[in-house]
Design an enzyme around this catalytic site. Structure first.
Site, short mmCIF file in Angstrom:
data_model
loop_
_atom_site.label_atom_id
_atom_site.label_comp_id
_atom_site.label_asym_id
_atom_site.label_seq_id
_atom_site.Cartn_x
_atom_site.Cartn_y
_atom_site.Cartn_z
N GLU A 1 0.01 -0.76 5.75
CA GLU A 1 1.08 -0.24 6.61
C GLU A 1 1.01 1.27 6.72
O GLU A 1 1.31 1.84 7.76
CB GLU A 1 2.45 -0.66 6.06
CG GLU A 1 3.60 -0.48 7.04
CD GLU A 1 4.26 0.88 6.97
OE1 GLU A 1 5.09 1.19 7.86
OE2 GLU A 1 3.97 1.66 6.04
N ASP B 1 0.85 -1.20 0.00
CA ASP B 1 0.00 0.00 0.00
C ASP B 1 0.88 1.25 0.00
O ASP B 1 2.03 1.22 0.46
CB ASP B 1 -0.96 -0.01 1.17
CG ASP B 1 -0.28 0.08 2.53
OD1 ASP B 1 0.70 -0.65 2.74
OD2 ASP B 1 -0.74 0.87 3.38
#
Length: 378
Positions: free
Chosen positions: A133, A69
């Site tokens: 994250e 991400d």
């Protein structure tokens, strides 16, 4: 051979802004499955995660961790090349995630695939890759670790592929991280006219006194592996538009990045005790709400740290500093599972417009990861 630079560009083309998966984990799952890895999607509460293992359970196991991400790209017009185009020109890969950290994921994925294909080890290799994250991360790596516990999966050691080098490859590896706790402080007094302060109780006076006491002296002088604990006041506000009114409430936010002399709980206890004492002295109610985003931890220098450091030194021609600097990472979760270190690329362009990375740097990182695997299972 698996080209980590090409895989980086392909991952960048997956628009995986947190919490969107964007196709990145699908791409990796397909590659790893073809290479003989046992692959599982471990999604929790809509958060996408990927677990992949090559080899049997219960044997010596090396792990990698990373995330696909990315943060939002911001103003698209400010980019020289589309942020999700994966544009490659003159040896440079452009796009969101080029540095943080699709390149790191590509490097350890390529290294793991080539390692188990060319020299199948007497052991297992595990990859844990999250799509959460950059966000709250509560259902990212923690979900993967919870699932692993339920399934009887375990890593003996782990490398997190976050960017770790300030300026050149091989300068620094992380063997721990400071903890982080954020305090939201609310001071409640008595509203009144500024010309008649004896009829009011100004919360700003108590709050600023409290904050001044917090920054008057360092919390500590640091330790062998950690810098001194840092305390920063990040905002003070009372929402008062009138210059002749003493406000009823005032708020402040304080962030503390702490070393291994403290814990989140010990700091909460300390700041709450200080607030209670000042409340009793001033009559202004000081209330504390705190959020711990990570505890300080250290992977003590030893065989695992030495192995990674020696490989980096051999590949880069310089010995990396063993550091605990920087913010938080998912290593803060993995440290409760197994010894963990962080080594990755140079972090110059993290989260910036025109994020980019040299192709040769990504390929060098792949070589480092593959050499680490070879040394570990030798």
């Amino acid at each position: 051979m698996t080209d980590a630079a090409d895989l980086t560009a392909r991952l960048i083309r997956c628009p995986s802004v947190t919490p969107e998966e964007g196709g990145a984990l699908v791409l990796l799952a397909e590659m790893l499955g073809k290479a003989g890895f046992d692959v599982h999607r471990v999604d929790r509460n809509g958060t996408p995660n990927l677990f992949a293992r090559w080899g049997a359970k219960g044997v010596r196991t090396f792990g990698f961790n990373g995330h696909t991400d990315v943060v939002p790209p911001g103003d698209l017009g400010s980019w020289s090349h589309p942020p999700f185009g994966g544009h490659v020109e003159d040896g440079i890969i452009w796009g969101r995630g080029a540095t943080d950290m699709k390149s790191g994921v590509a490097a350890f994925t390529a290294a793991a695939i080539d390692f188990v294909t060319l020299t199948p080890p007497d052991g297992a290799v595990i990859l844990t890759i999250t799509g959460d994250e950059e966000g709250a991360s509560k259902d990212g790596t923690p979900a993967l670790l919870d699932w692993m516990t339920e399934q009887g999966e375990r890593m003996d050691v782990c490398v997190v592929g976050e960017p770790s080098n300030p300026d050149q490859m091989g300068e620094m590896m992380k063997i721990g991280r400071r903890g982080s706790v954020t305090f939201h402080i609310t001071a409640t007094g008595i509203q009144g006219h500024a010309a008649y302060p004896h009829r009011a109780n100004n919360p700003l006076h108590a709050l600023t006194r409290y904050l001044n006491e917090l920054i008057a002296a360092p919390l500590d002088q640091g330790t062998d592996h950690f810098d001194p604990t840092g305390l920063q006041i990040t905002t003070i506000d009372c929402g008062n538009p009138a210059s002749n009114v003493i406000p009823e409430t005032a708020t402040a936010v304080v962030n503390i990045r702490f070393n291994d002399l403290h814990s989140g709980a010990s700091l909460i206890h300390d700041l709450t005790a200080r607030a209670d004492k000042l409340s009793a002295e001033t009559g202004v109610a000081l209330k504390i709400a705190a959020d711990i985003s990570g505890e300080a931890f250290l992977t003590e220098p030893g065989p695992f740290v030495d192995l990674v450091r020696d490989v980096v030194t051999a590949e880069c021609g310089r010995q990396p500093v063993l550091s605990t600097s920087g913010g938080t990472s998912d290593a803060r979760y993995i440290k409760d599972h197994c010894p963990v270190v962080e080594f990755g690329l140079v972090g110059h362009f993290m989260h910036q417009v025109d994020e980019r990375v040299p192709e040769n740097q990504v390929r060098q990182l792949k070589d480092i990861y593959q050499r680490i695997l070879e040394r570990y299972f030798a």
